[in-house]
Design a protein around this motif. Structure first.
Motif, PDB file in Angstrom:
ATOM      1  N   LYS A  63       8.216  44.284  36.211  1.00  0.00           N
ATOM      2  CA  LYS A  63       8.303  45.638  35.662  1.00  0.00           C
ATOM      3  C   LYS A  63       7.492  46.652  36.479  1.00  0.00           C
ATOM      4  CE  LYS A  63       8.262  46.562  31.264  1.00  0.00           C
ATOM      5  NZ  LYS A  63       7.847  46.623  29.856  1.00  0.00           N
ATOM      6  N   ASP A  90      12.982  38.230  32.832  1.00  0.00           N
ATOM      7  CA  ASP A  90      13.680  39.495  32.600  1.00  0.00           C
ATOM      8  C   ASP A  90      15.189  39.239  32.684  1.00  0.00           C
ATOM      9  OD1 ASP A  90      13.252  42.664  32.645  1.00  0.00           O
ATOM     10  OD2 ASP A  90      14.973  42.154  33.901  1.00  0.00           O
ATOM     11  N   PRO A 125       3.973  48.414  32.813  1.00  0.00           N
ATOM     12  CA  PRO A 125       3.812  48.196  34.266  1.00  0.00           C
ATOM     13  C   PRO A 125       2.392  48.519  34.726  1.00  0.00           C
ATOM     14  CG  PRO A 125       5.708  49.598  33.793  1.00  0.00           C
ATOM     15  CD  PRO A 125       5.005  49.380  32.493  1.00  0.00           C
TER      16      PRO A 125
END
Ligand code: HDD
Length: 694
Positions: A459, A497, A528
């Motif tokens: 991310k 993910d 993030p």
């Protein structure tokens, strides 16, 4: 005139039958290892002119025997490496954090020796393999040698050292066929890691651009484990070590790395050597993330788990000082090959944590040096020798080069003045951590979250970085021909993910496939962390980069002059490439010796390029496939390309439109401003989806 051989009265001749040059009266004489001056080093002792050789020839036997024993075992991992000397200097006193002497006084420069390495390949493999890079620093401090033996990736594949031989065996060439070399792209590696969920975070890093650095000078370093620092009052903090390169962190593009592997297998070592020779000394900042045990207890991961990092948002970096590498080795074998790093080499003020990977390493490195260097006296080899006084009663062993004096070799003693003696006040004492518990072979439950930080890394990446991670997985799993391993890996990626898993599956032609793997604990969805992305933080600069300039006879003097000046002003290196390597003349008759000839220097070797042939040579240059490839590859590798009008035909042949994007810049009439501005961006990331579809 040739000298006469004193014993036979005949002329000394070399291999070519040519008279051989011998020493003058005051010159250094060639001798055997016993100091015997050699009269003839070209010919073996024989019976008669054309007769059999004599066993008696002790000179020939000594030389050949020494040669036969020249090799030592290469390192079992990190075999291919390159090193340089330099110094470390603290910015200020860090006495509140640690009592380590080299971190107290900003006026002191502590000598260092720093070795970078790839992990999997043999010593003779190539520099640009997809791999972790070792980042080892030996500080020759006044309190003894301190070795910080880290990598350019802040986490590791496994949580316990007992698994290290399996990890390494899996990535090394497969034992029956002995290939592939210096590659993780094969069945045994992916089988092993896909059966070890704890590897997932590290796999994200290793499939990212971090594993194909542009230069040793442009990569970060990490101590990986949690260590301790202890100050004079006995107060301790946990620390994580970080090295940050002054030039910024930059990487190659995968296709570029593959091509450089062929064009210049020594790409990274040549780069480091040349930079230091040019006095363009590479520099890193050493920082720590320092935190208390109480803080550590609050984190939702265990700081003793080496597959986890501490986001800088949780604990920011404290800069400690800088390292500058300013001297190449005099001899590769004596220094780079024989240097022996051990994480157990610490100084007062630095100590270990219970990280089970670190604890295992504390055993392994000393053990490996004994087999690699062949003697417990490896600390006497100059590169390993402390620069502070050292004395104890360890004695003898293979290759003892010191001559200890005195009657006694035991301690305590009341003879020979009783020297040397312990120093309870200043000597090393281990931090008195509270430890208790049952004897167990067990993995802590707090190590069980294998996916959340893998997701954090994913991310935190920019779009190009994510594209490259997908490309890395697709390439590597594409080389793994066991479907069950690929589907297992796709299952893991789904836990990291969904989009990542989907993109990798699509690239492999395995859309919708992937085993369901149940995480042991729920996977978190962290925010993030910016510093994890190397391109978000990358400086816009040409410092330390290389401009490739393709010219021909009759090249424009003014342009050449302006490019030289601009490169110098930006701290970049300029490399002139021409169809042939012999001297060429510019339009005004200046003689220029190109550094490279075209066929030997594809554009992959440069960070940005300029194509500026003379008008009258442009047609013949456009006939050369190497010249067309120069442009085609630079374009595909997202480089900024400068051109003069005469190069137009080459661009047509390379199918690169001059108005393709802002990264193609007209430098006619020596207008370089726009080119330099663009080149400072390093790559034209927007071009990537057009030239490289996933
Ligand atoms: Fe290791 C070499 C870094 C885990 C066992 N390691 C070696 C080198 C680096 C690292 C940079 C090269 C040193 C040099 O330049 O001479 N190793 C790491 C890092 C690790 C790690 C950052 C995890 C955080 N290593 C690790 C484990 C073991 C080893 C768990 C064994 C239990 N490593 C070795 C070794 C080597 C080595 C076999 C080979 C050559 C040498 O030590 O000197 O002992």
């Amino acid at each position: 005139m040739a000298k006469q051989n004193q014993s036979s009265g005949k002329t000394n001749v070399g291999h070519g039958g040519e008279p051989h040059q011998t020493v003058s009266a005051d010159g250094v004489r060639l001798t055997t290892n016993q100091g015997l001056v050699i009269a003839d080093d070209q010919n073996t002792l024989t019976v008669g002119e054309r007769g059999p050789q004599l066993l008696e020839d002790h000179i020939m036997r000594e030389k050949i025997t020494h040669f036969d024993h020249e090799r030592i075992p290469e390192r079992v991992v990190h075999a291919r490496g390159y090193a340089a000397h330099g110094y470390f200097q603290a910015y200020k006193s860090h006495a509140s954090l640690t009592k380590a002497g080299f971190l107290q006084d900003p006026s002191v420069q502590t000598p260092v020796f720093c070795r970078f390495s790839t992990v999997a390949g043999r010593a003779g493999s190539f520099d640009t393999a997809r791999d972790v890079r070792g980042f080892s620093v030996k500080f020759y401090t006044d309190q003894g040698n301190y070795d910080l033996v880290g990598n350019n990736i802040p986490v590791f594949f496994i949580q316990d050292a007992i698994k290290f031989p399996d990890l390494v065996h899996s990535v090394k060439p497969e034992p029956d066929r002995d290939f592939p070399q210096a590659q993780s792209a094969h069945n045994t590696f992916w089988d092993f890691v896909s059966l070890n969920s704890e590897s997932m975070h590290m796999l994200m890093w290793i499939m990212s651009d971090r594993a194909i650095p542009r230069s040793f000078r442009m990569m970060e370093g990490f101590g990986v484990h949690t260590f301790r620092m202890i100050n004079k009052k006995g107060e301790s903090k946990f620390v994580k070590f970080h090295w940050r390169p002054k030039l910024g962190t930059f990487s190659l593009i995968w296709d570029e790395a593959v091509k450089i592997g062929g064009a210049d297998p020594d790409f990274h070592r040549r780069d480091l050597w040349n930079a230091i020779e040019a006095k363009d000394f590479p520099e890193w900042e050493l920082s720590v993330q320092a935190f208390s045990e109480a803080q550590a207890a609050e984190f939702d991961f265990d700081v003793l788990d080496p597959t986890k990092l501490i986001p800088e948002e949780l604990v920011p970096l404290t800069p400690l000082g800088k390292m500058v590498l300013n001297r190449n080795v005099d001899n590769f074998f004596a220094e780079t090959e024989q240097v022996a790093f051990c994480p157990s080499h610490v100084v007062p003020g630095i100590d270990f944590s219970n990280d089970p990977l670190l604890q295992g390493r504390l055993f392994s490195y000393l053990d490996t040096q004994l087999s690699r260097l062949g003697s417990p006296n490896f600390h006497q080899i100059p590169v390993n020798k402390p620069k502070c006084p050292f004395a104890n009663f360890q004695r003898d062993g293979h290759m003892q080069t010191e001559v200890p004096t005195g009657r006694v070799a035991n301690e305590p003693n009341s003879l020979d003045d009783g020297q040397p003696r312990e120093d309870p006040k200043n000597g090393f004492t281990s931090f008195a951590a509270e430890e208790s518990g049952k004897k167990l072979r067990i993995r802590p439950e707090s190590f069980a979250d294998y996916y959340t930080q893998a997701r954090l890394f994913w991310k935190s990446m920019t779009e190009p970085e994510q594209r490259h991670i997908v490309g890395g997985f697709a390439f590597e799993l594409g080389k793994c021909d066991e479907i069950k391993i690929r589907t297992r890996m796709l299952g893991h990626l789904k836990n990291v993910d969904k989009k990542l898993a989907e993109q990798v599956a699509t690239a492999l032609g395995m859309k919708g496939q992937g085993d369901a793997i149940k995480p042991r604990v729920p996977v978190g969805d962290p925010e993030p962390s910016k510093p994890l992305s190397q391109y978000t933080a990358a400086p816009k600069s040409l410092l330390g980069k290389k401009i490739g300039l393709l010219i021909t006879t009759g090249a424009d003097d003014n342009l050449l002059k302006e490019i030289r000046e601009a490169a110098h002003a930006e701290g970049a290196m300029l490399s002139i490439v021409a169809p042939t390597v012999g001297e060429i003349e510019t339009s005004k008759g200046e003689k220029v010796t190109p550094e490279h000839f075209l066929a030997g220097a594809p554009s992959v070797l440069f960070d940005c390029i300029i194509v500026a042939p003379a008008k009258e040579k442009a047609d013949s240059l456009a006939q050369q496939a190497d010249a067309v490839d120069w442009i085609r590859n630079a374009f595909a590798h997202l480089k900024v390309i400068g051109y003069t009008e005469a190069a137009t035909e080459l661009f047509i042949k390379a199918s690169v439109a001059l108005d393709a994007d802002d990264g193609i810049v007209d430098v006619s009439d020596a207008k370089l401003d726009k080119f330099i501005e663009q080149a400072k961006q390093y790559r034209v990331w927007d071009r990537e989806p057009k030239v490289r579809s996933m």
